[in-house]
Scaffold this motif. Structure first.
Motif, PDB file in Angstrom:
ATOM      1  N   ARG A   7      64.939  64.628  76.834  1.00  0.00           N
ATOM      2  CA  ARG A   7      65.593  64.235  76.000  1.00  0.00           C
ATOM      3  C   ARG A   7      67.110  64.229  76.858  1.00  0.00           C
ATOM      4  O   ARG A   7      67.981  63.269  76.671  1.00  0.00           O
ATOM      5  CB  ARG A   7      66.328  65.361  74.864  1.00  0.00           C
ATOM      6  CG  ARG A   7      66.458  66.490  75.185  1.00  0.00           C
ATOM      7  CD  ARG A   7      66.870  67.718  74.057  1.00  0.00           C
ATOM      8  NE  ARG A   7      67.155  69.095  74.555  1.00  0.00           N
ATOM      9  CZ  ARG A   7      67.335  70.131  73.795  1.00  0.00           C
ATOM     10  NH1 ARG A   7      67.007  69.855  72.606  1.00  0.00           N
ATOM     11  NH2 ARG A   7      67.572  71.293  74.013  1.00  0.00           N
ATOM     12  N   ARG A  44      68.932  64.972  70.757  1.00  0.00           N
ATOM     13  CA  ARG A  44      68.557  66.231  70.148  1.00  0.00           C
ATOM     14  C   ARG A  44      68.308  65.963  69.036  1.00  0.00           C
ATOM     15  O   ARG A  44      67.271  66.671  68.565  1.00  0.00           O
ATOM     16  CB  ARG A  44      69.866  67.075  70.584  1.00  0.00           C
ATOM     17  CG  ARG A  44      69.655  68.563  70.209  1.00  0.00           C
ATOM     18  CD  ARG A  44      70.900  69.455  70.299  1.00  0.00           C
ATOM     19  NE  ARG A  44      71.950  69.153  69.673  1.00  0.00           N
ATOM     20  CZ  ARG A  44      73.118  68.703  69.892  1.00  0.00           C
ATOM     21  NH1 ARG A  44      73.060  68.487  71.204  1.00  0.00           N
ATOM     22  NH2 ARG A  44      74.262  68.512  69.389  1.00  0.00           N
ATOM     23  N   GLU A  95      64.483  67.076  67.525  1.00  0.00           N
ATOM     24  CA  GLU A  95      64.081  68.359  66.780  1.00  0.00           C
ATOM     25  C   GLU A  95      62.855  68.668  66.164  1.00  0.00           C
ATOM     26  O   GLU A  95      62.316  69.503  66.237  1.00  0.00           O
ATOM     27  CB  GLU A  95      65.237  68.316  65.630  1.00  0.00           C
ATOM     28  CG  GLU A  95      67.046  68.935  66.012  1.00  0.00           C
ATOM     29  CD  GLU A  95      67.701  69.003  64.893  1.00  0.00           C
ATOM     30  OE1 GLU A  95      67.066  68.751  63.850  1.00  0.00           O
ATOM     31  OE2 GLU A  95      68.931  69.370  65.190  1.00  0.00           O
TER      32      GLU A  95
END
Length: 456
Positions: free
Chosen positions: A4, A178, A182
């Motif tokens: 990420r 993010r 997840e």
């Protein structure tokens, strides 16, 4: 570095490159427009002064006063007028004379009609002017302070906006990456909890068609296979332990009784015979387990060559009859079989195929009242068809679903010895050779195993 973070940085770099390209294009275009517009302004000023000087007949002093008065307020254009012999006719400020005109410049203007160039940061234009059929040279120069200031302001504002945009894009990229990762983080946390003792856990899937959901489903399918494999392994080990424990316990018991109590020669022979029988059971079980392990290999790791099925069947029948002289094996060929053709040849592993055929022949003889097994060989366009038939007790329908399960023994376990590995081993070997095995049976009427193997 986490993915990420890499994505955020790469996305920021890509966006920064695009924005920087836009800033460069806008600045370069604005600079070119300023330059072109100012050159046009110089041309207009030069024509205006020339018209005032020649056509309106305004005297030189008045024109110079206009120039000096305007110069205090704005960046006034400095104009000079020459004839073709390089004789100065008029100059706004000869004492200043920022552009030092030369005969070469006059000649260039006469040749090209108009020339444009820079004198430091001052722009200069020289042009040919015709009045009463005579050629004159008019030069004009000025410093575009307003235009340069606009360019500097544009550059500063663009850089500020660029830096603010990059900062915003980086933060937005961090946030979005993010959020996007997840589900991966949740999958990672869940996967950390999965162990050999908790193979029942599964990753959460949102049942969508995105890559994350596909990954979760694929991982869950892998866990299903692993769980099944672990369960099969546990059952396999448990069955092996059970199969080994019985003959070992019998051997130990016979030997302990023989040691603890004096016996005559005949009784010792009986005890030794029983121990030897149980030892042979252990040896057969060990060999079967080794064969089962070989049959579980990756097909690419199994050595194969061209083999004739009839020769393998003859060798298998010899091995069975050598171990059990009372067994009878009848091998028959269909009329459409040409023994010299590739119809009865396969690409396979000699040892494993012999093991499979020995198991089928031995089963047929063992559970048949007349101790006989009939083997027929036929073929079609793609496969060799082998049928192993007996006239024995048959197999109850309730046992058929488990007949190829390792260590499974049906209702016939009291009729003949065995360890429940033979048929499961045979099925693995046939599958390893891209073949199939099926069963047809009826109680007290016999059983027929049909094997299909692709021929050459």
């Amino acid at each position: 570095m986490k993915i990420r973070n890499k994505l955020s940085i790469l996305f920021t770099i890509l966006t920064a490159t695009i924005l920087l390209a836009f800033v460069f294009v806008i600045y370069a275009t604005s600079r070119q427009d300023r330059e072109s517009a100012f050159y046009k302004r110089l041309e207009k000023e030069a024509l205006t002064k020339a018209n005032l000087f020649f056509k309106a007949g305004i005297d030189e002093v008045t024109l110079q006063n206009i120039y000096r008065n305007n110069q205090q307020i704005i960046n006034e254009v400095e104009v000079a007028i020459y004839d073709t012999t390089f004789h100065l006719l008029y100059h706004d400020a000869e004492d200043i004379d920022f552009v030092k005109e030369t005969s070469e410049l006059i000649n260039q203007v006469m040749q090209h009609g108009i020339v444009q160039f820079y004198q430091n940061e001052w722009q200069v234009v020289g042009m040919r002017y015709v009045y009463e059929n005579k050629n004159y040279i008019v030069t004009a120069t000025a410093f575009d302070q307003y235009g340069y200031k606009k360019l500097d302001t544009l550059l500063k504002n663009s850089l500020i906006i660029f830096l603010v945009a990059i900062a915003f894009i980086y933060l937005a990229g961090r946030f979005l990456s993010r959020k996007a990762f997840e589900p991966v983080k949740h999958m990672t946390d869940k996967a950390k909890k999965i162990s050999a003792s908790r193979l029942d856990l599964r990753l959460t899937s949102n049942n969508s068609r995105d890559e994350i959901s596909e990954l979760a489903n694929t991982f869950n399918e892998m866990l299903n296979r692993l769980e099944h494999s672990f369960e099969a392994q546990k059952n396999f080990v448990s069955n092996i332990a059970h199969e080994l424990r019985t003959p070992l316990a019998a051997i130990i018991t016979e030997l302990e009784l023989s040691v603890n109590k004096d016996r005559n020669v005949a009784e010792y022979k009986v005890a030794i015979h029983k121990a030897l029988s149980d030892s042979n059971k252990l040896a057969r079980l060990s060999n079967s387990l080794l064969d089962l392990a070989k049959a579980s290999y990756d097909p690419s790791e199994i050595a194969k060559k061209v083999l004739r099925i009839d020769e393998l069947l003859l060798d298998a029948s010899v091995l069975v009859q050598r171990a059990h002289p009372e067994y009878k094996v009848d091998i028959r060929f269909a009329e459409n079989i040409d023994e010299e053709e590739t119809q009865i040849s396969v690409q396979g592993n000699e040892y494993l195929l012999k093991v499979a055929f020995v198991n089928l022949i031995d089963n047929g003889c063992k559970f048949s009242g007349n101790k006989q097994c009939s083997v027929s060989i036929s073929c079609n366009n793609t496969d060799i068809i082998l049928q192993f038939a007996d006239q024995g007790i048959g197999i109850p329908e309730s046992n058929l679903k488990n007949i190829f399960t390792p260590f499974y023994r049906g209702d016939n376990r009291n009729i003949a010895d065995g360890n429940g590995i033979g048929l499961s081993l045979t099925q693995k070997i046939i599958a390893l050779h891209n073949g199939t095995i099926s069963i047809a049976t009826a109680p007290h009427k016999g059983t027929t195993f049909t094997v299909l193997l692709p021929h050459l």
